[in-house]
Scaffold this motif. Structure first.
Motif, mmCIF file in Angstrom:
data_model
loop_
_atom_site.group_PDB
_atom_site.id
_atom_site.type_symbol
_atom_site.label_atom_id
_atom_site.label_comp_id
_atom_site.label_asym_id
_atom_site.label_seq_id
_atom_site.Cartn_x
_atom_site.Cartn_y
_atom_site.Cartn_z
ATOM 1 N N UNK A 1 6.551 15.848 0.806
ATOM 2 C CA UNK A 1 5.630 14.750 1.116
ATOM 3 C C UNK A 1 5.806 13.715 0.013
ATOM 4 N N UNK A 2 6.281 12.547 0.404
ATOM 5 C CA UNK A 2 6.564 11.469 -0.541
ATOM 6 C C UNK A 2 5.594 10.321 -0.316
ATOM 7 N N UNK A 3 5.428 9.482 -1.314
ATOM 8 C CA UNK A 3 4.590 8.288 -1.196
ATOM 9 C C UNK A 3 5.471 7.054 -1.311
ATOM 10 N N UNK A 4 5.591 6.348 -0.209
ATOM 11 C CA UNK A 4 6.398 5.137 -0.127
ATOM 12 C C UNK A 4 5.482 3.929 -0.219
ATOM 13 N N UNK A 5 5.870 2.959 -1.026
ATOM 14 C CA UNK A 5 5.093 1.723 -1.151
ATOM 15 C C UNK A 5 5.977 0.561 -0.707
ATOM 16 N N UNK A 6 5.941 0.212 0.593
ATOM 17 C CA UNK A 6 6.745 -0.923 1.070
ATOM 18 C C UNK A 6 6.357 -2.198 0.323
ATOM 19 N N UNK A 7 7.369 -2.963 -0.096
ATOM 20 C CA UNK A 7 7.102 -4.197 -0.841
ATOM 21 C C UNK A 7 8.363 -5.047 -0.875
ATOM 22 N N UNK A 8 8.185 -6.298 -1.197
ATOM 23 C CA UNK A 8 9.333 -7.169 -1.444
ATOM 24 C C UNK A 8 9.980 -6.721 -2.742
ATOM 25 N N UNK A 9 11.290 -6.723 -2.768
ATOM 26 C CA UNK A 9 12.037 -6.355 -3.973
ATOM 27 C C UNK A 9 13.316 -7.173 -3.966
ATOM 28 N N UNK A 10 14.244 -6.937 -4.857
ATOM 29 C CA UNK A 10 15.431 -7.789 -4.966
ATOM 30 C C UNK A 10 16.430 -7.590 -3.829
ATOM 31 N N UNK A 11 16.291 -6.521 -3.065
ATOM 32 C CA UNK A 11 17.206 -6.250 -1.945
ATOM 33 C C UNK A 11 16.593 -6.623 -0.609
ATOM 34 N N UNK A 12 17.212 -6.113 0.451
ATOM 35 C CA UNK A 12 16.773 -6.425 1.815
ATOM 36 C C UNK A 12 15.620 -5.545 2.260
ATOM 37 N N UNK A 13 14.787 -6.098 3.125
ATOM 38 C CA UNK A 13 13.701 -5.345 3.740
ATOM 39 C C UNK A 13 12.586 -4.978 2.773
ATOM 40 N N UNK B 1 0.842 -1.203 0.000
ATOM 41 C CA UNK B 1 0.000 0.000 0.000
ATOM 42 C C UNK B 1 0.871 1.245 0.000
ATOM 43 N N UNK B 2 0.273 2.366 -0.309
ATOM 44 C CA UNK B 2 0.991 3.636 -0.302
ATOM 45 C C UNK B 2 1.024 4.205 1.115
ATOM 46 N N UNK B 3 2.172 4.693 1.514
ATOM 47 C CA UNK B 3 2.385 5.229 2.853
ATOM 48 C C UNK B 3 2.956 6.638 2.714
ATOM 49 N N UNK B 4 2.257 7.633 3.252
ATOM 50 C CA UNK B 4 2.726 9.024 3.167
ATOM 51 C C UNK B 4 3.924 9.207 4.096
ATOM 52 N N UNK B 5 4.965 9.853 3.568
ATOM 53 C CA UNK B 5 6.168 10.129 4.345
ATOM 54 C C UNK B 5 6.498 11.608 4.183
ATOM 55 N N UNK B 6 6.587 12.320 5.297
ATOM 56 C CA UNK B 6 6.975 13.723 5.282
ATOM 57 C C UNK B 6 8.435 13.819 5.703
ATOM 58 N N UNK B 7 9.242 14.480 4.878
ATOM 59 C CA UNK B 7 10.673 14.589 5.163
ATOM 60 C C UNK B 7 11.128 16.036 5.055
#
Length: 86
Positions: free
Chosen positions: A64-76, A43-49
């Motif tokens: 204000x960025x939109x982060x989408x946590x997900x499995x990918x080829x790297x860690x975490x 899902x999309x997660x709002x991140x303020x930096x």
């Protein structure tokens, strides 16, 4: 690239808020952000930096960025290492 890079996060950015977690609700990365990131996978997660850039002058911007946590080829799920700012 990593989900963090795709969202536009850069090394040195200071996170003010991620989802519903801001400084008033922050306990620690492990207690506050890790569960939020895991629960937000896919899902999309709002991140303020705050980003500070320096060349001949210092420039400070809030983003204000939109982060989408997900499995990918790297860690975490996000592809970056979070450090507390003290």
């Amino acid at each position: 690239g990593s989900p963090a890079a795709e969202a536009g996060l850069r090394e040195g950015d200071s996170i003010l808020a991620m989802g519903e977690v801001d400084s008033s609700a922050f306990a620690s990365i492990e207690q506050s952000l890790v569960p939020l990131i895991k629960a937000s996978a896919g899902s999309s997660l709002a991140v303020e930096v705050v980003r500070v850039t320096t060349s001949s002058t210092t420039h400070v911007e809030e983003l204000r960025l939109n982060l989408r946590p997900r499995s990918w080829s790297g860690n975490g799920l996000v592809g970056c290492v979070l450090h507390p700012a003290y």
